[in-house]
Design an enzyme around this catalytic site. Structure first.
Site, PDB file in Angstrom:
ATOM      1  N   GLU A  99       3.335  48.076  35.367  1.00 43.89           N
ATOM      2  CA  GLU A  99       3.636  47.306  36.768  1.00 43.89           C
ATOM      3  C   GLU A  99       2.786  46.174  36.823  1.00 43.89           C
ATOM      4  O   GLU A  99       1.282  46.456  36.660  1.00 43.89           O
ATOM      5  CB  GLU A  99       3.774  48.080  37.789  1.00 43.89           C
ATOM      6  CG  GLU A  99       3.794  47.128  39.190  1.00 43.89           C
ATOM      7  CD  GLU A  99       5.235  46.213  39.112  1.00 43.89           C
ATOM      8  OE1 GLU A  99       6.306  46.824  38.819  1.00 43.89           O
ATOM      9  OE2 GLU A  99       5.023  45.107  39.190  1.00 43.89           O
ATOM     10  N   GLY A 102       7.073  49.402  43.575  1.00 46.18           N
ATOM     11  CA  GLY A 102       8.284  49.280  44.270  1.00 46.18           C
ATOM     12  C   GLY A 102       9.229  48.117  44.103  1.00 46.18           C
ATOM     13  O   GLY A 102      10.362  48.386  44.379  1.00 46.18           O
ATOM     14  N   GLY A 103       8.685  47.151  43.210  1.00 41.91           N
ATOM     15  CA  GLY A 103       9.451  46.002  42.840  1.00 41.91           C
ATOM     16  C   GLY A 103       9.845  45.369  44.026  1.00 41.91           C
ATOM     17  O   GLY A 103       9.225  45.146  44.896  1.00 41.91           O
ATOM     18  N   CYS A 137      12.521  44.948  45.853  1.00 41.46           N
ATOM     19  CA  CYS A 137      13.321  45.694  47.090  1.00 41.46           C
ATOM     20  C   CYS A 137      12.317  45.778  48.381  1.00 41.46           C
ATOM     21  O   CYS A 137      12.454  45.665  49.226  1.00 41.46           O
ATOM     22  CB  CYS A 137      14.396  46.883  46.679  1.00 41.46           C
ATOM     23  SG  CYS A 137      15.162  47.516  48.101  1.00 41.46           S
ATOM     24  N   HIS A 187      37.407  58.673  68.987  1.00 37.37           N
ATOM     25  CA  HIS A 187      37.611  57.467  69.863  1.00 37.37           C
ATOM     26  C   HIS A 187      36.248  57.351  70.651  1.00 37.37           C
ATOM     27  O   HIS A 187      36.005  58.457  71.137  1.00 37.37           O
ATOM     28  CB  HIS A 187      38.885  57.764  70.788  1.00 37.37           C
ATOM     29  CG  HIS A 187      38.881  56.652  71.871  1.00 37.37           C
ATOM     30  ND1 HIS A 187      39.292  55.217  71.573  1.00 37.37           N
ATOM     31  CD2 HIS A 187      38.595  56.622  73.175  1.00 37.37           C
ATOM     32  CE1 HIS A 187      39.352  54.678  72.488  1.00 37.37           C
ATOM     33  NE2 HIS A 187      38.926  55.628  73.666  1.00 37.37           N
TER      34      HIS A 187
HETATM   35  C1  LIG Z   1      15.138  38.208  49.699  1.00 40.62           C
HETATM   36  C2  LIG Z   1      15.977  39.414  49.154  1.00 40.62           C
HETATM   37  C3  LIG Z   1      16.695  40.283  49.781  1.00 40.62           C
HETATM   38  C4  LIG Z   1      17.513  41.213  49.120  1.00 40.62           C
HETATM   39  N1  LIG Z   1      18.119  42.127  50.090  1.00 40.62           N
HETATM   40  C5  LIG Z   1      18.944  43.015  49.239  1.00 40.62           C
HETATM   41  C6  LIG Z   1      19.518  43.932  50.066  1.00 40.62           C
HETATM   42  O1  LIG Z   1      19.594  43.955  51.398  1.00 40.62           O
HETATM   43  N2  LIG Z   1      20.345  44.785  49.446  1.00 40.62           N
HETATM   44  C7  LIG Z   1      20.212  44.968  48.006  1.00 40.62           C
HETATM   45  O2  LIG Z   1      21.006  45.987  47.576  1.00 40.62           O
HETATM   46  N3  LIG Z   1      19.470  44.185  47.364  1.00 40.62           N
HETATM   47  C8  LIG Z   1      18.719  43.202  48.025  1.00 40.62           C
HETATM   48  N4  LIG Z   1      18.210  42.295  47.191  1.00 40.62           N
HETATM   49  C9  LIG Z   1      18.240  42.537  45.652  1.00 40.62           C
HETATM   50  C10 LIG Z   1      17.243  43.790  45.227  1.00 40.62           C
HETATM   51  O3  LIG Z   1      16.149  43.612  45.905  1.00 40.62           O
HETATM   52  C11 LIG Z   1      17.161  43.765  43.657  1.00 40.62           C
HETATM   53  O4  LIG Z   1      18.520  43.814  43.259  1.00 40.62           O
HETATM   54  C12 LIG Z   1      16.432  44.957  43.201  1.00 40.62           C
HETATM   55  O5  LIG Z   1      15.165  44.773  43.614  1.00 40.62           O
HETATM   56  C13 LIG Z   1      16.383  44.949  41.772  1.00 40.62           C
HETATM   57  O6  LIG Z   1      15.751  46.032  41.382  1.00 40.62           O
HETATM   58  P1  LIG Z   1      15.382  45.990  39.630  1.00 40.62           P
HETATM   59  O7  LIG Z   1      15.493  47.219  39.196  1.00 40.62           O
HETATM   60  O8  LIG Z   1      16.019  44.741  38.970  1.00 40.62           O
HETATM   61  O9  LIG Z   1      13.819  45.425  39.726  1.00 40.62           O
HETATM   62  P2  LIG Z   1      12.880  44.647  40.469  1.00 40.62           P
HETATM   63  O10 LIG Z   1      13.100  45.250  41.974  1.00 40.62           O
HETATM   64  O11 LIG Z   1      13.125  43.242  40.608  1.00 40.62           O
HETATM   65  O12 LIG Z   1      11.300  44.954  39.967  1.00 40.62           O
HETATM   66  C14 LIG Z   1      10.962  44.453  38.996  1.00 40.62           C
HETATM   67  C15 LIG Z   1       9.527  44.715  38.754  1.00 40.62           C
HETATM   68  O13 LIG Z   1       9.086  44.575  37.554  1.00 40.62           O
HETATM   69  C16 LIG Z   1       7.863  44.046  37.568  1.00 40.62           C
HETATM   70  N5  LIG Z   1       7.529  43.437  36.316  1.00 40.62           N
HETATM   71  C17 LIG Z   1       8.298  42.194  35.818  1.00 40.62           C
HETATM   72  N6  LIG Z   1       7.882  41.655  34.504  1.00 40.62           N
HETATM   73  C18 LIG Z   1       6.909  42.580  34.254  1.00 40.62           C
HETATM   74  C19 LIG Z   1       6.109  42.578  33.148  1.00 40.62           C
HETATM   75  N7  LIG Z   1       6.430  41.527  32.171  1.00 40.62           N
HETATM   76  N8  LIG Z   1       5.137  43.520  32.987  1.00 40.62           N
HETATM   77  C20 LIG Z   1       5.177  44.445  33.876  1.00 40.62           C
HETATM   78  N9  LIG Z   1       5.957  44.379  35.198  1.00 40.62           N
HETATM   79  C21 LIG Z   1       6.567  43.323  35.301  1.00 40.62           C
HETATM   80  C22 LIG Z   1       7.944  43.106  38.835  1.00 40.62           C
HETATM   81  O14 LIG Z   1       6.290  42.963  39.061  1.00 40.62           O
HETATM   82  C23 LIG Z   1       8.585  44.206  39.586  1.00 40.62           C
HETATM   83  O15 LIG Z   1       7.743  44.973  40.390  1.00 40.62           O
HETATM   84  C24 LIG Z   1      17.251  41.421  47.902  1.00 40.62           C
HETATM   85  C25 LIG Z   1      16.476  40.460  47.155  1.00 40.62           C
HETATM   86  C26 LIG Z   1      16.030  39.515  47.884  1.00 40.62           C
HETATM   87  C27 LIG Z   1      15.011  38.447  46.898  1.00 40.62           C
END
Ligand SMILES: Cc1cc2nc3c(=O)[nH]c(=O)nc-3n(C[C@H](O)[C@H](O)[C@H](O)COP(=O)(O)OP(=O)(O)OC[C@H]3O[C@@H](n4cnc5c(N)ncnc54)[C@H](O)[C@@H]3O)c2cc1C
Length: 497
Positions: free
Chosen positions: A64, A69-70, A72, A475
């Site tokens: 990471e 936690g990314g 979300c 209801h």
């Molecule tokens: C403002 C906003 C509001 C949102 N609201 C919602 C919602 O209400 N409901 C919903 O379902 N979704 C929502 N989303 C979308 C949701 O956050 C994403 O769909 C979800 O987080 C995707 O998860 P993911 O598995 O793609 O990884 P991500 O959550 O994108 O995490 C990817 C991780 O990889 C890491 N990373 C990237 N490149 C590298 C690298 N080269 N080396 C090491 N680490 C790296 C990043 O630092 C990150 O921690 C929202 C998004 C945003 C921006």
């Protein structure tokens, strides 16, 4: 499908770039070949897979580059929904008199809103970290970059680099906000979905580029906090993926709250007006228009995090837009390398990333094999009232020439909505004209996401529209409206079984 646990990776070829005996070089990479799996990115989807793999006896490296936690947890769902809750409270407090409740003038302390948001985020991060305990799971803090089919270099957060390899690699690196590139954008401060949540004073006038769900959630939020808000949309309407009536109703709701919405307006230049102010110039069918505001938010989409990662160095095929291509088992063009979550393109939601985890867990640990084919993907937009959507829209049914009935019920026909004073919006369902099967639904109304999920469950259970009209519902719940919705279809009593 590959389950290549049997053969650990061959050592990466010695390129001469690393000297033997060098701590960050080749010898270490050989030592690291004990890993069975590398997972890159710690998102919601990747939250459970590494511990599951480790508990199954695999040696796992989890990489990471930023926060656990990314998106979300850190900059997406959790913080926005926390702030949406503050905004809704401000809105409801201002409506106090409608309910016979006296309140004083309502104002918002944005720094306190931010503190509440920060506390929520750090709690979620700690929760994430507490799961990374199984033996055999190593968290490596740094940025990963492919250097070969099964090898990544990691630029460590504390300095230096490390090379690791494994027969199985899972990429879960997500997306980042698309930067604004119009003329002048480099010369003024432009907020994105992350930085706007770190403001501690209220924008006097927030201009938002983008009429998708992120732009609309922030637009309504800041309007309710007390800012003047203008939303600029390039296309002719907001929420282009939704049916016209949905888009029209959302537009009416937001305008009713005092938000200015400009459609068919293409931004092409931005500059500083008075010190601390921005001037945006847009092209409209009627000519150029200028909008001045105190802050500019670009909510114009997201780009995959594949630039630094360089998947092409591993031979992983990317789409034209830089997303990683996968098959229905989430495997990339390189056997044994998988992608999950937003980085593979398509609908970008946490619950989908989470389902990708289920698919990968099954395919990597067995016993059954799972596919992503024919998944029903619901979503909810957290404006108020919520917009919950699942399955086929009316427009999609028409495009497919599918004979359908449409059931539609305004929320002012739902007793609970009337009692609670939340009558904006409507429920709508798309029903197969022959079988009565429910093909899709939209609920734009109070707790729209929750009500939509009831319809989603009915769809999965193949309950017909008639069965839903006969469901005995407590209801007076909002869900009671489903009886009425499915009772009257195309304006007539529904007869299919
Ligand atoms: C403002 C906003 C509001 C949102 N609201 C919602 C919602 O209400 N409901 C919903 O379902 N979704 C929502 N989303 C979308 C949701 O956050 C994403 O769909 C979800 O987080 C995707 O998860 P993911 O598995 O793609 O990884 P991500 O959550 O994108 O995490 C990817 C991780 O990889 C890491 N990373 C990237 N490149 C590298 C690298 N080269 N080396 C090491 N680490 C790296 C990043 O630092 C990150 O921690 C929202 C998004 C945003 C921006």
């Amino acid at each position: 499908m590959h389950r290549p646990w049997d053969a650990k990776c061959d050592p990466p070829p010695f390129t001469g770039a690393h000297k033997r005996g060098d701590l960050w070089g080749y010898d270490l990479a050989v030592a690291d070949n004990g890993y069975d799996v590398i997972v890159i990115g710690t998102s919601q989807g990747g939250r459970l897979l590494p511990p599951d793999l480790a508990k199954a006896g695999k040696r796992v490296a989890l990489v990471e580059r930023e926060h656990l936690g990314g998106v979300c947890v850190n900059t997406g769902c959790t913080p926005t929904k926390t702030m949406v809750a503050s905004a809704r409270l401000a809105y409801q407090a201002r409506r106090g008199a409608e309910y016979g409740v006296r309140t004083g003038p309502v104002s918002v302390d944005l720094a306190a809103v931010r503190e509440r948001k920060r506390a929520m985020v750090s709690g979620a991060r700690e929760n994430y970290a507490s799961r990374l305990t199984p033996e055999g799971l190593d968290l490596i803090e740094g940025e990963a970059r492919f250097t070969g089919p099964k090898t990544v270099d990691i630029a460590l957060r504390d300095g230096g680099t490390r090379q690791i390899s494994a027969p199985v690699i899972v990429v879960d690196t997500g997306t980042s906000p698309r930067p604004l590139t119009i003329d002048g954008a480099r010369d003024i401060p432009v907020l994105d979905s992350t930085s706007i949540m770190e403001l501690d004073t209220l924008p006097q006038h927030l201009i938002i580029l983008g009429g998708g769900y992120i732009g609309l959630e922030f637009g309504q939020m800041f309007r309710r906090f007390g800012s003047e808000v203008t939303i600029v949309q390039t296309g002719p309407r907001l929420l282009k993926m939704e049916d016209d009536d949905v888009s029209d109703e959302v537009t009416a709701i937001l305008r009713d709250e005092g938000i200015t919405i400009l459609t068919s307006a293409t931004p092409f230049r931005v500059e500083e007006a008075d010190p601390g102010h921005v001037r945006l110039t847009v092209r409209t069918p009627d000519g150029e228009e200028r909008i001045e505001g105190s802050h500019l938010l670009a909510a114009i989409g997201r780009v995959p995090n594949t630039k630094v990662l360089a998947p092409e160095a591993a031979g992983i095929r990317l789409s034209d837009r830089g997303y990683i291509e996968v098959d229905e088992y989430l495997e990339t063009s390189v056997p044994g390398t998988y992608a999950m979550g937003d980085v593979k393109g398509g609908p970008a939601f946490t619950h989908l990333s989470y389902d990708d985890y289920r698919v990968l867990r099954a395919n990597l640990l067995g016993p059954e094999k799972r596919s992503t084919r024919d998944r029903i993907v619901p979503y909810t937009m957290f404006i108020d009232p919520q917009l919950g959507r699942v399955g086929m829209s009316e427009q999609q049914a028409r495009e497919q020439n599918r004979p359908v009935h449409i059931a539609k019920l305004p929320m002012n026909g739902v007793i609970r909505a009337i009692e609670t004073g939340e009558t904006r919006g409507f429920m709508k369902a798309v029903i197969d004209a022959g079988s009565g099967e429910i093909l899709g639904a939209v609920v734009l109304g109070a707790e729209g996401g929750e009500i939509m999920t009831i319809i989603q469950t009915a769809m999965l259970g193949k309950l017909s529209a008639t069965a839903m009209s006969n469901l005995i519902v407590t209801h007076p719940l909002l869900a009671e409206g489903l009886n009425t919705l499915f009772m009257t279809v195309d304006g007539q009593e529904f007869a299919a079984t």
